[in-house]
Design a protein around this motif. Structure first.
Motif, PDB file in Angstrom:
ATOM      1  N   VAL A 124       2.696  -0.424   2.213  1.00  0.00           N
ATOM      2  CA  VAL A 124       1.973  -1.690   2.286  1.00  0.00           C
ATOM      3  C   VAL A 124       0.503  -1.489   2.598  1.00  0.00           C
ATOM      4  O   VAL A 124      -0.376  -2.087   1.960  1.00  0.00           O
ATOM      5  N   ASP A 125       0.193  -0.621   3.554  1.00  0.00           N
ATOM      6  CA  ASP A 125      -1.209  -0.452   3.956  1.00  0.00           C
ATOM      7  C   ASP A 125      -2.021   0.380   2.968  1.00  0.00           C
ATOM      8  O   ASP A 125      -3.243   0.485   3.104  1.00  0.00           O
ATOM      9  N   ARG A 142      -1.663  -0.174  -0.493  1.00  0.00           N
ATOM     10  CA  ARG A 142      -1.767  -0.905  -1.749  1.00  0.00           C
ATOM     11  C   ARG A 142      -3.215  -1.285  -2.034  1.00  0.00           C
ATOM     12  O   ARG A 142      -3.996  -1.520  -1.099  1.00  0.00           O
ATOM     13  N   LYS A 184      -6.572  -3.184  -2.610  1.00  0.00           N
ATOM     14  CA  LYS A 184      -7.056  -4.417  -1.979  1.00  0.00           C
ATOM     15  C   LYS A 184      -7.644  -5.349  -3.047  1.00  0.00           C
ATOM     16  O   LYS A 184      -8.027  -4.924  -4.126  1.00  0.00           O
ATOM     17  N   GLN A 190      -1.460  -9.190  -2.045  1.00  0.00           N
ATOM     18  CA  GLN A 190      -1.620  -9.750  -0.702  1.00  0.00           C
ATOM     19  C   GLN A 190      -0.457 -10.691  -0.379  1.00  0.00           C
ATOM     20  O   GLN A 190       0.079 -10.684   0.734  1.00  0.00           O
ATOM     21  N   THR A 217       2.652  -8.739   0.442  1.00  0.00           N
ATOM     22  CA  THR A 217       2.643  -8.288   1.831  1.00  0.00           C
ATOM     23  C   THR A 217       3.042  -9.431   2.758  1.00  0.00           C
ATOM     24  O   THR A 217       3.795  -9.240   3.718  1.00  0.00           O
TER      25      THR A 217
END
Length: 199
Positions: free
Chosen positions: A65-66, A68, A70, A76, A79
């Protein structure tokens, strides 16, 4: 979402209204991702460009997740819904749209595989969420083929079809039966009556 291509149409909004509140954001997002993939196939000038874009999405889904990318609203939103949408469903949805990129002509075999994968990714995932053991892929296949025909009328021949099957009973699966009914040329009033009664 501000992307006009991701606007949920009234029949689909009706279906979403019958989704339990907990799963509503996840199903909405899954349908929007499906719409985005359709847009990629529709707007790509070359199949290779579409393949590259689909590969990007497959990789993005598989990332932690962190890690992916931006700036993509759909990622988003993914998440935000946590792990509600399984990676397998997302990968299957990618595969469904990739299936269309290997052929200039979407014959029955190609559209059947596309529809089967989309039905698995969206309809069966929803059935799993609500704890139903019913196989809802048959009604999902019809929905997938007919929505594909609407989006790509020049590429899906009238002869291509999926068999009509009985709609699931009970309110838990009502969103899926509404989606299916919405592509059976049901009038707006008939669709609302089905949503209210299941008939």
């Amino acid at each position: 979402m501000t992307d006009a291509s991701l606007e949920i149409l009234p029949p689909t909004r009706l279906a979403i209204a019958y989704v339990p509140a907990y799963f509503r954001p996840a199903l909405t997002l899954l349908l929007q991702i499906d719409m985005r993939f359709g847009d990629i196939v529709r707007t790509a000038r070359e199949p290779m460009i579409a393949q590259i874009k689909m590969a990007w999405w497959r990789d993005a889904f598989a990332e932690a997740v962190d890690l992916r990318p931006k700036g993509e609203p759909l990622l988003q939103a993914l998440t935000a819904v946590g792990g509600a949408i399984p990676l397998s469903a997302l990968e299957t949805l990618v595969s469904a749209w990739e299936e269309l990129l290997g052929s200039d002509e979407w014959n029955q075999a190609v559209t059947d595989m596309h529809a089967q994968l989309r039905a698995e990714a969206i309809f069966q995932t929803y059935a799993n969420w609500v704890g139903s053991a019913q196989d809802v892929r048959p009604i999902g296949r019809l929905w997938a083929i007919e929505t594909l025909r609407t989006a790509f009328p020049q590429r899906v021949a009238n002869s291509i079809s999926a068999p009509l099957t009985a709609l699931p009973k009970g309110r838990a699966l009502r969103p899926l039966s509404i989606l299916n009914m919405s592509v059976r040329t049901a009038s707006g009033s008939r669709l609302v009556w089905h949503a209210l009664t299941g008939l």
